[in-house]
Design an enzyme around this catalytic site. Structure first.
Site, PDB file in Angstrom:
ATOM      1  N   HIS A 174      -1.305  -2.669  -7.012  1.00  0.00           N
ATOM      2  CA  HIS A 174      -2.011  -2.374  -5.766  1.00  0.00           C
ATOM      3  C   HIS A 174      -3.515  -2.561  -5.970  1.00  0.00           C
ATOM      4  O   HIS A 174      -4.193  -1.696  -6.523  1.00  0.00           O
ATOM      5  CB  HIS A 174      -1.672  -0.926  -5.363  1.00  0.00           C
ATOM      6  CG  HIS A 174      -2.275  -0.493  -4.079  1.00  0.00           C
ATOM      7  ND1 HIS A 174      -2.563   0.832  -3.800  1.00  0.00           N
ATOM      8  CD2 HIS A 174      -2.655  -1.189  -2.980  1.00  0.00           C
ATOM      9  CE1 HIS A 174      -3.079   0.912  -2.600  1.00  0.00           C
ATOM     10  NE2 HIS A 174      -3.160  -0.296  -2.081  1.00  0.00           N
ATOM     11  N   SER A 220       0.823  -1.211   0.000  1.00  0.00           N
ATOM     12  CA  SER A 220       0.000   0.000   0.000  1.00  0.00           C
ATOM     13  C   SER A 220       0.855   1.258   0.000  1.00  0.00           C
ATOM     14  O   SER A 220       0.331   2.349  -0.224  1.00  0.00           O
ATOM     15  CB  SER A 220      -0.839   0.055   1.273  1.00  0.00           C
ATOM     16  OG  SER A 220      -1.636  -1.083   1.400  1.00  0.00           O
ATOM     17  N   ASN A 271      -2.962   6.073  -1.330  1.00  0.00           N
ATOM     18  CA  ASN A 271      -2.838   6.198   0.123  1.00  0.00           C
ATOM     19  C   ASN A 271      -2.199   7.499   0.582  1.00  0.00           C
ATOM     20  O   ASN A 271      -2.331   7.867   1.748  1.00  0.00           O
ATOM     21  CB  ASN A 271      -2.120   4.976   0.706  1.00  0.00           C
ATOM     22  CG  ASN A 271      -3.099   3.814   0.799  1.00  0.00           C
ATOM     23  OD1 ASN A 271      -4.235   3.989   1.257  1.00  0.00           O
ATOM     24  ND2 ASN A 271      -2.699   2.647   0.336  1.00  0.00           N
TER      25      ASN A 271
HETATM   26  N1  LIG Z   1      -6.164  -4.272   3.974  1.00  0.00           N
HETATM   27  C1  LIG Z   1      -6.332  -3.477   2.932  1.00  0.00           C
HETATM   28  O1  LIG Z   1      -7.372  -2.788   2.820  1.00  0.00           O
HETATM   29  C2  LIG Z   1      -5.280  -3.395   1.852  1.00  0.00           C
HETATM   30  C3  LIG Z   1      -5.598  -2.782   0.635  1.00  0.00           C
HETATM   31  C4  LIG Z   1      -4.625  -2.732  -0.385  1.00  0.00           C
HETATM   32  C5  LIG Z   1      -3.364  -3.262  -0.152  1.00  0.00           C
HETATM   33  N2  LIG Z   1      -3.087  -3.842   1.058  1.00  0.00           N
HETATM   34  C6  LIG Z   1      -1.726  -4.393   1.251  1.00  0.00           C
HETATM   35  O2  LIG Z   1      -1.776  -5.797   1.039  1.00  0.00           O
HETATM   36  C7  LIG Z   1      -0.815  -6.442   1.881  1.00  0.00           C
HETATM   37  C8  LIG Z   1      -1.524  -7.462   2.747  1.00  0.00           C
HETATM   38  O3  LIG Z   1      -2.518  -6.816   3.508  1.00  0.00           O
HETATM   39  P1  LIG Z   1      -3.696  -7.634   4.216  1.00  0.00           P
HETATM   40  O4  LIG Z   1      -4.716  -6.647   4.605  1.00  0.00           O
HETATM   41  O5  LIG Z   1      -4.056  -8.815   3.400  1.00  0.00           O
HETATM   42  O6  LIG Z   1      -2.945  -8.125   5.550  1.00  0.00           O
HETATM   43  P2  LIG Z   1      -3.308  -9.328   6.493  1.00  0.00           P
HETATM   44  O7  LIG Z   1      -2.752  -8.980   7.821  1.00  0.00           O
HETATM   45  O8  LIG Z   1      -4.747  -9.696   6.369  1.00  0.00           O
HETATM   46  O9  LIG Z   1      -2.474 -10.562   5.854  1.00  0.00           O
HETATM   47  C9  LIG Z   1      -1.072 -10.570   5.771  1.00  0.00           C
HETATM   48  C10 LIG Z   1      -0.646 -12.020   5.609  1.00  0.00           C
HETATM   49  O10 LIG Z   1       0.765 -12.045   5.351  1.00  0.00           O
HETATM   50  C11 LIG Z   1       1.291 -13.198   5.998  1.00  0.00           C
HETATM   51  N3  LIG Z   1       2.739 -13.038   6.126  1.00  0.00           N
HETATM   52  C12 LIG Z   1       3.426 -12.198   6.940  1.00  0.00           C
HETATM   53  N4  LIG Z   1       4.743 -12.357   6.755  1.00  0.00           N
HETATM   54  C13 LIG Z   1       4.896 -13.295   5.781  1.00  0.00           C
HETATM   55  C14 LIG Z   1       6.031 -13.894   5.165  1.00  0.00           C
HETATM   56  N5  LIG Z   1       7.285 -13.544   5.491  1.00  0.00           N
HETATM   57  N6  LIG Z   1       5.814 -14.817   4.217  1.00  0.00           N
HETATM   58  C15 LIG Z   1       4.548 -15.196   3.885  1.00  0.00           C
HETATM   59  N7  LIG Z   1       3.438 -14.668   4.445  1.00  0.00           N
HETATM   60  C16 LIG Z   1       3.620 -13.740   5.387  1.00  0.00           C
HETATM   61  C17 LIG Z   1       0.542 -13.242   7.324  1.00  0.00           C
HETATM   62  O11 LIG Z   1       0.601 -14.531   7.927  1.00  0.00           O
HETATM   63  C18 LIG Z   1      -0.873 -12.865   6.879  1.00  0.00           C
HETATM   64  O12 LIG Z   1      -1.636 -14.003   6.517  1.00  0.00           O
HETATM   65  C19 LIG Z   1      -0.112  -5.331   2.666  1.00  0.00           C
HETATM   66  O13 LIG Z   1       1.040  -4.955   1.979  1.00  0.00           O
HETATM   67  C20 LIG Z   1      -1.145  -4.219   2.650  1.00  0.00           C
HETATM   68  O14 LIG Z   1      -0.597  -2.950   2.826  1.00  0.00           O
HETATM   69  C21 LIG Z   1      -4.013  -3.932   2.053  1.00  0.00           C
END
Ligand SMILES: NC(=O)c1ccc[n+]([C@@H]2O[C@H](COP(=O)([O-])OP(=O)(O)OC[C@H]3O[C@@H](n4cnc5c(N)ncnc54)[C@H](O)[C@@H]3O)[C@@H](O)[C@H]2O)c1
Length: 320
Positions: free
Chosen positions: A176, A139, A226
């Protein structure tokens, strides 16, 4: 532009599961490998995906055959399944398995922390084919920095300035997606300074095949999306913190007064408060501009482990 034959999605959280779903169901990528370092996240995520597919089928949006085929294209990879084919205690057995299975594109969607993503990009560059596109769903984190980490993964004989290093960095790009991925129509594509034209076009073609419109942003902290959204959410949390208005009135003002589908506090809960804090910190550290300082309350809530919807409690909604 050719689509991947074998896509790997790293991280089976709310975003990774959504990306794996649209890649399989909409883009019909023949094989989608799903890896998370925590196997329980894969189990939980696939259960959620099954519910989404069943809902689509019951509403007539997807046929039963398509849903079944989409689910059948997704293969889970866990550290233990990967290390059984390599040596025990092999930290990067998972990356080797993605390489051995012929992964020609990766979308990394692990937690929003630079050190985690850099570790993943180093492992990917070392273990995947030299032509594979290495994309991040970050993000806010610099794509240019992640491309640098990928080059480091090739070892000390390859520098960021030589041809091999440049070619490796050239295949790193930001894709993204927005939350929830199956619903939101946009994918913001972010070239780092080193990203090649071919990589950028492959990333865009993939996003379009997943059913998304594409916008492009330069690689600045938070990108366009963002850099605009997070300061707004952070200000709403600061309003709550300073007692300007109640939680309900802050959200109601933006919903009913400005026509937002969700109030900012509800949206922060939905995104995940840890993710909101991480993005705000990247904005602050990346610009050193005090207007981006994260709200103290947001930091305290994350310290308490109150992360919003994904931790099972809707934090601001239950905030007195
Ligand atoms: N939540 C949102 O609204 C949103 C929107 C757009 C982008 N994002 C981005 O997407 C990404 C994930 O966000 P999310 O909301 O799914 O987070 P989340 O916390 O739901 O999931 C993250 C996952 O990553 C896994 N993880 C952590 N370290 C790891 C590693 N070394 N190897 C493999 N897996 C690993 C965790 O176990 C977890 O299942 C982030 O970069 C976030 O900024 C999030």
């Amino acid at each position: 532009m050719a689509l991947p034959r074998v896509l790997s999605v790293i991280g089976a959280g709310q975003m990774g599961i959504g990306i794996a779903l649209v890649a399989s169901l909409r883009a019909k990528i023949p094989t989608v490998l799903l890896y998370d370092r925590d196997p329980s996240q894969i189990t939980k995520g696939l259960e959620f995906m099954d519910k989404l597919l069943a809902k689509d089928v019951s509403k007539g949006k997807t046929s039963e055959d398509d849903a079944k085929a989409a689910r059948g294209r997704i293969i889970s990879i866990t550290s233990s399944s990967a290390s059984s084919s390599t040596s025990n205690n092999d930290e990067f057995g998972w990356a080797r398995e993605l390489g051995e299975r012929g992964s020609d594109m990766v979308v990394e969607a692990a937690s929003e922390r630079l050190s985690i993503k850099e570790g993943i990009f180093r492992a990917l560059a070392k273990n995947l084919s030299k032509d594979a596109v290495l994309a991040s769903n970050t993000s806010s984190i610099s794509i240019t920095k992640l491309a640098g980490a990928a080059v480091e993964g090739l070892g000390s004989t390859i520098s960021k300035a030589n041809e091999e290093g440049k070619s490796c960095a050239g295949r790193v790009v930001g894709v993204h997606f927005f939350n929830p991925v199956p619903v939101m129509k946009l994918c913001e594509v972010i070239p780092g300074l080193q990203t090649s034209e071919v990589t950028l076009e492959r990333a865009k073609a993939f996003a379009v095949a997943c059913g998304k419109e594409v916008s492009t942003s330069k690689d600045v902290p938070g990108f366009v999306s963002n850099a605009l959204l997070m300061p707004f959410l952070n200000e709403a949390i600061m309003c709550l913190e300073s007692g300007t208005a109640t939680r309900d009135d802050i959200d109601k003002t933006l919903r009913l007064g400005m026509g937002h589908p969700m109030g900012p506090l509800q949206l922060a809960d939905f995104i995940g408060l840890d993710t909101c804090l991480a993005i705000q910190e990247t904005l602050y550290e990346g610009t050193r501009d005090s207007k981006y300082r994260p709200s103290v309350l947001l930091g305290r809530m994350v310290d308490a482990g109150w992360l919003g919807k994904k931790s099972g409690v809707v934090e601001f909604i239950s905030f007195a």
